[in-house]
Design a protein around this motif. Structure first.
Motif, PDB file in Angstrom:
ATOM      1  N   ILE A  62     115.362   3.031 113.332  1.00  0.00           N
ATOM      2  CA  ILE A  62     113.823   2.719 112.996  1.00  0.00           C
ATOM      3  C   ILE A  62     112.952   3.983 113.153  1.00  0.00           C
ATOM      4  O   ILE A  62     112.348   4.442 112.413  1.00  0.00           O
ATOM      5  CB  ILE A  62     113.388   1.390 113.747  1.00  0.00           C
ATOM      6  CG1 ILE A  62     114.252   0.185 113.368  1.00  0.00           C
ATOM      7  CG2 ILE A  62     111.852   1.417 113.457  1.00  0.00           C
ATOM      8  CD1 ILE A  62     113.776  -1.097 113.975  1.00  0.00           C
ATOM      9  N   LYS A  63     113.156   4.385 114.537  1.00  0.00           N
ATOM     10  CA  LYS A  63     112.427   5.593 114.964  1.00  0.00           C
ATOM     11  C   LYS A  63     112.805   6.789 114.278  1.00  0.00           C
ATOM     12  O   LYS A  63     112.086   7.814 114.153  1.00  0.00           O
ATOM     13  CB  LYS A  63     112.187   5.660 116.369  1.00  0.00           C
ATOM     14  CG  LYS A  63     111.303   4.419 116.927  1.00  0.00           C
ATOM     15  CD  LYS A  63     111.034   4.931 118.447  1.00  0.00           C
ATOM     16  CE  LYS A  63     110.143   3.897 118.909  1.00  0.00           C
ATOM     17  NZ  LYS A  63     109.705   3.958 120.315  1.00  0.00           N
ATOM     18  N   ARG A  64     114.175   6.805 114.235  1.00  0.00           N
ATOM     19  CA  ARG A  64     114.751   8.211 113.760  1.00  0.00           C
ATOM     20  C   ARG A  64     114.153   9.390 114.507  1.00  0.00           C
ATOM     21  O   ARG A  64     114.160  10.435 114.029  1.00  0.00           O
ATOM     22  CB  ARG A  64     114.584   8.525 112.291  1.00  0.00           C
ATOM     23  CG  ARG A  64     115.293   7.186 111.454  1.00  0.00           C
ATOM     24  CD  ARG A  64     115.049   7.653 110.100  1.00  0.00           C
ATOM     25  NE  ARG A  64     115.630   6.198 109.304  1.00  0.00           N
ATOM     26  CZ  ARG A  64     116.854   6.215 108.897  1.00  0.00           C
ATOM     27  NH1 ARG A  64     117.442   6.914 108.961  1.00  0.00           N
ATOM     28  NH2 ARG A  64     117.076   4.965 107.993  1.00  0.00           N
ATOM     29  N   ASP A  65     114.302   9.264 115.991  1.00  0.00           N
ATOM     30  CA  ASP A  65     113.709  10.446 116.775  1.00  0.00           C
ATOM     31  C   ASP A  65     114.892  11.223 117.502  1.00  0.00           C
ATOM     32  O   ASP A  65     114.417  12.088 118.108  1.00  0.00           O
ATOM     33  CB  ASP A  65     112.775   9.754 117.645  1.00  0.00           C
ATOM     34  CG  ASP A  65     113.144   8.759 118.547  1.00  0.00           C
ATOM     35  OD1 ASP A  65     114.567   8.417 118.522  1.00  0.00           O
ATOM     36  OD2 ASP A  65     112.605   8.157 119.509  1.00  0.00           O
ATOM     37  N   GLY A  66     116.126  10.817 117.153  1.00  0.00           N
ATOM     38  CA  GLY A  66     116.996  11.576 117.671  1.00  0.00           C
ATOM     39  C   GLY A  66     117.684  11.251 119.097  1.00  0.00           C
ATOM     40  O   GLY A  66     118.460  12.147 119.479  1.00  0.00           O
ATOM     41  N   VAL A  67     117.174  10.231 119.597  1.00  0.00           N
ATOM     42  CA  VAL A  67     117.613   9.837 120.804  1.00  0.00           C
ATOM     43  C   VAL A  67     119.026   9.164 120.809  1.00  0.00           C
ATOM     44  O   VAL A  67     119.871   9.480 121.787  1.00  0.00           O
ATOM     45  CB  VAL A  67     116.575   8.905 121.491  1.00  0.00           C
ATOM     46  CG1 VAL A  67     117.064   7.998 122.545  1.00  0.00           C
ATOM     47  CG2 VAL A  67     115.267   9.370 121.712  1.00  0.00           C
ATOM     48  N   LEU A  68     119.203   8.344 119.911  1.00  0.00           N
ATOM     49  CA  LEU A  68     120.600   7.882 119.434  1.00  0.00           C
ATOM     50  C   LEU A  68     121.890   8.915 119.582  1.00  0.00           C
ATOM     51  O   LEU A  68     122.610   8.743 120.026  1.00  0.00           O
ATOM     52  CB  LEU A  68     120.657   6.832 118.520  1.00  0.00           C
ATOM     53  CG  LEU A  68     122.123   6.235 118.423  1.00  0.00           C
ATOM     54  CD1 LEU A  68     122.470   5.278 119.568  1.00  0.00           C
ATOM     55  CD2 LEU A  68     121.822   5.499 116.800  1.00  0.00           C
ATOM     56  N   GLU A  69     121.209   9.805 118.571  1.00  0.00           N
ATOM     57  CA  GLU A  69     122.265  11.019 118.450  1.00  0.00           C
ATOM     58  C   GLU A  69     122.633  11.694 119.721  1.00  0.00           C
ATOM     59  O   GLU A  69     123.868  12.294 119.875  1.00  0.00           O
ATOM     60  CB  GLU A  69     121.897  11.928 117.398  1.00  0.00           C
ATOM     61  CG  GLU A  69     121.692  11.381 115.983  1.00  0.00           C
ATOM     62  CD  GLU A  69     120.495  10.458 115.813  1.00  0.00           C
ATOM     63  OE1 GLU A  69     119.615  10.471 116.494  1.00  0.00           O
ATOM     64  OE2 GLU A  69     120.907   9.739 114.679  1.00  0.00           O
ATOM     65  N   ARG A  70     121.433  11.817 120.574  1.00  0.00           N
ATOM     66  CA  ARG A  70     121.882  12.634 122.003  1.00  0.00           C
ATOM     67  C   ARG A  70     122.656  11.737 123.006  1.00  0.00           C
ATOM     68  O   ARG A  70     123.138  12.272 123.615  1.00  0.00           O
ATOM     69  CB  ARG A  70     120.402  12.885 122.485  1.00  0.00           C
ATOM     70  CG  ARG A  70     119.508  14.148 122.113  1.00  0.00           C
ATOM     71  CD  ARG A  70     118.630  14.718 122.759  1.00  0.00           C
ATOM     72  NE  ARG A  70     117.759  13.766 123.356  1.00  0.00           N
ATOM     73  CZ  ARG A  70     116.753  13.141 122.682  1.00  0.00           C
ATOM     74  NH1 ARG A  70     116.426  13.747 121.631  1.00  0.00           N
ATOM     75  NH2 ARG A  70     115.804  12.419 123.378  1.00  0.00           N
ATOM     76  N   MET A  71     122.858  10.416 122.801  1.00  0.00           N
ATOM     77  CA  MET A  71     123.309   9.478 123.623  1.00  0.00           C
ATOM     78  C   MET A  71     124.942   9.327 123.107  1.00  0.00           C
ATOM     79  O   MET A  71     125.755   9.290 124.063  1.00  0.00           O
ATOM     80  CB  MET A  71     122.993   8.162 123.505  1.00  0.00           C
ATOM     81  CG  MET A  71     121.665   7.946 124.390  1.00  0.00           C
ATOM     82  SD  MET A  71     121.090   6.266 124.485  1.00  0.00           S
ATOM     83  CE  MET A  71     120.496   5.800 122.897  1.00  0.00           C
TER      84      MET A  71
END
Length: 79
Positions: A62-71
């Motif tokens: 939803i936010k597509r702010d890169g947080v998931l990718e960093r995890m």
């Protein structure tokens, strides 16, 4: 070193044994409290895990702010 393992293997179980089962009084009230704490604690942990997964998915889709990718392993900033 093998002597230490053999020695600790026979001494530790005896040292950690608090008392035999027959010496500990049974408490039905305490057992009910322990069951309730265990039951509700399990649900609380399940809720927190679901909340955490939901927040991670919100960041990823939803936010597509890169947080998931960093995890995720092998991706992100590498810090």
């Amino acid at each position: 070193m093998a002597f230490a393992f053999r020695h600790l293997g026979s001494v530790l179980p005896q040292a950690l044994q608090l008392s035999s089962r027959s010496e500990i009084p049974r408490s039905d009230a305490l057992a009910e409290v322990a069951k309730s704490v265990h039951y509700y604690g399990g649900w609380a942990i399940a809720f927190l895990v679901a909340l955490h997964v939901g927040a991670a998915l919100q960041h990823g889709f939803i936010k597509r702010d890169g947080v998931l990718e960093r995890m995720l392993p092998g991706r992100g900033s590498g810090r």
